[in-house]
Design an enzyme around this catalytic site. Structure first.
Site, PDB file in Angstrom:
ATOM      1  N   LEU A 110       0.716  -3.785   0.036  1.00 35.45           N
ATOM      2  CA  LEU A 110       0.695  -2.382   0.462  1.00 35.45           C
ATOM      3  C   LEU A 110       2.031  -1.765   0.070  1.00 35.45           C
ATOM      4  CD1 LEU A 110      -0.828  -2.542   4.077  1.00 35.45           C
ATOM      5  CD2 LEU A 110      -1.971  -1.859   1.965  1.00 35.45           C
ATOM      6  N   ASP A 111       2.019  -0.467  -0.188  1.00 36.52           N
ATOM      7  CA  ASP A 111       3.276   0.245  -0.476  1.00 36.52           C
ATOM      8  C   ASP A 111       4.175   0.209   0.758  1.00 36.52           C
ATOM      9  OD1 ASP A 111       2.181   0.933  -2.900  1.00 36.52           O
ATOM     10  OD2 ASP A 111       1.492   2.905  -2.213  1.00 36.52           O
ATOM     11  N   VAL A 112       5.438   0.458   0.535  1.00 38.91           N
ATOM     12  CA  VAL A 112       6.404   0.405   1.642  1.00 38.91           C
ATOM     13  C   VAL A 112       6.025   1.363   2.781  1.00 38.91           C
ATOM     14  CG1 VAL A 112       8.014   2.039   0.533  1.00 38.91           C
ATOM     15  CG2 VAL A 112       8.879   0.398   2.183  1.00 38.91           C
ATOM     16  N   LYS A 198      -3.431   6.587  -3.586  1.00 40.11           N
ATOM     17  CA  LYS A 198      -2.620   7.806  -3.769  1.00 40.11           C
ATOM     18  C   LYS A 198      -2.927   8.452  -5.121  1.00 40.11           C
ATOM     19  CE  LYS A 198       1.135   6.007  -0.916  1.00 40.11           C
ATOM     20  NZ  LYS A 198       2.354   5.236  -0.924  1.00 40.11           N
TER      21      LYS A 198
END
Ligand code: URA
Length: 242
Positions: A110-112, A198
């Site tokens: 997962l992204d930060v 996104k």
């Protein structure tokens, strides 16, 4: 966290100690040579002796369990990265209390700034079932969008989206509107391209404000976990991936 006990084939005594105690092979050999380890009640000074999950291996009067592969569910909070090291942010591995973390990997990152379900394991074949697009393992994300949900989104996402710098359209994705007045949707995808959700909404002219993963295959983020908490997967959850 209560560890899953796994019936396992034979292992060398030194390797067994490495896994059970989180020590290096050299340190395990030293413990064995110092006559600190017993197997089935007798001191064993031979590192290559084979033990099984039925063997009683003890060190400092502690019975050691043979450890099987590890499967962990983590509720990743905002601000942690899904990698072993990062020069800036903390790694999500800092949130789990495990030995030999270097053997573990993320079954899909997962992204930060994305929160939610992360699976961590040392079983590469198992994680491949989750991450390989070939296996079409569904991942469901709860998404808060900056702008209103377009009437054409569901159809476009189902047909596949053209992402910047990608030659192929994204695989069909399912959109479910949760709360139109709040721009809140659930999106289910079967791939895991870089920043995929996104980028999909960016391609539709919108922007993701908040992103949270709720589900991977049949494994749902445990609602008793708080951000930063983890637990071992149940056998049923592990098997659901195969
Ligand atoms: N898609 C994204 O854009 N970010 C994530 O963290 C996961 C999926």
């Amino acid at each position: 966290m209560a560890q899953n006990k796994v019936q396992q084939e034979k292992a060398r005594l030194d390797k067994f100690l490495c896994d059970a105690l989180g020590v290096t092979r050299r340190e395990a050999t030293i413990l064995i040579k110092r006559a600190e380890v017993t197997v089935d009640g007798a001191i064993c000074k031979v590192a290559s002796v084979k033990v099984t999950s039925e063997s009683v291996v003890e060190w400092q009067d502690r019975k050691l369990e043979m450890r099987g592969p590890r499967y962990i569910m983590l509720f990743k909070p905002d601000g942690f990265v899904c990698s072993h090291e990062d020069g800036f942010n903390q790694t999500a591995l800092a949130l789990i209390d495990e030995v030999k973390k270097e053997d573990l990997h993320f079954a899909g990152r997962l992204d930060v700034d994305t929160t939610g379900l992360v699976l961590i394991t040392d079983d590469g074949k198992w994680s491949h079932r989750i991450t390989s697009p070939k296996h079409k393992c569904e991942k469901t994300y709860r998404v808060l969008l900056a702008d209103a949900i377009g009437d054409d989104y569901a159809e476009k996402l189902a047909q596949g989206i053209e992402l910047r710098n990608e030659r192929e359209l994204t695989a069909p994705a399912k959109l479910e509107v949760v709360d139109a007045s709040n721009n809140e949707v659930l999106l289910t995808i079967t791939e895991g391209k870089y920043h995929q959700v996104k980028r999909m909404f960016a391609a539709l002219g919108n922007k993701v404000d908040e992103l949270h993963r709720e589900r991977i295959g049949n494994i749902v983020l445990d609602d008793t976990l708080e951000p930063g908490e983890c637990r071992y997967l149940t056998q049923e959850e592990i098997d659901s991936v195969w």
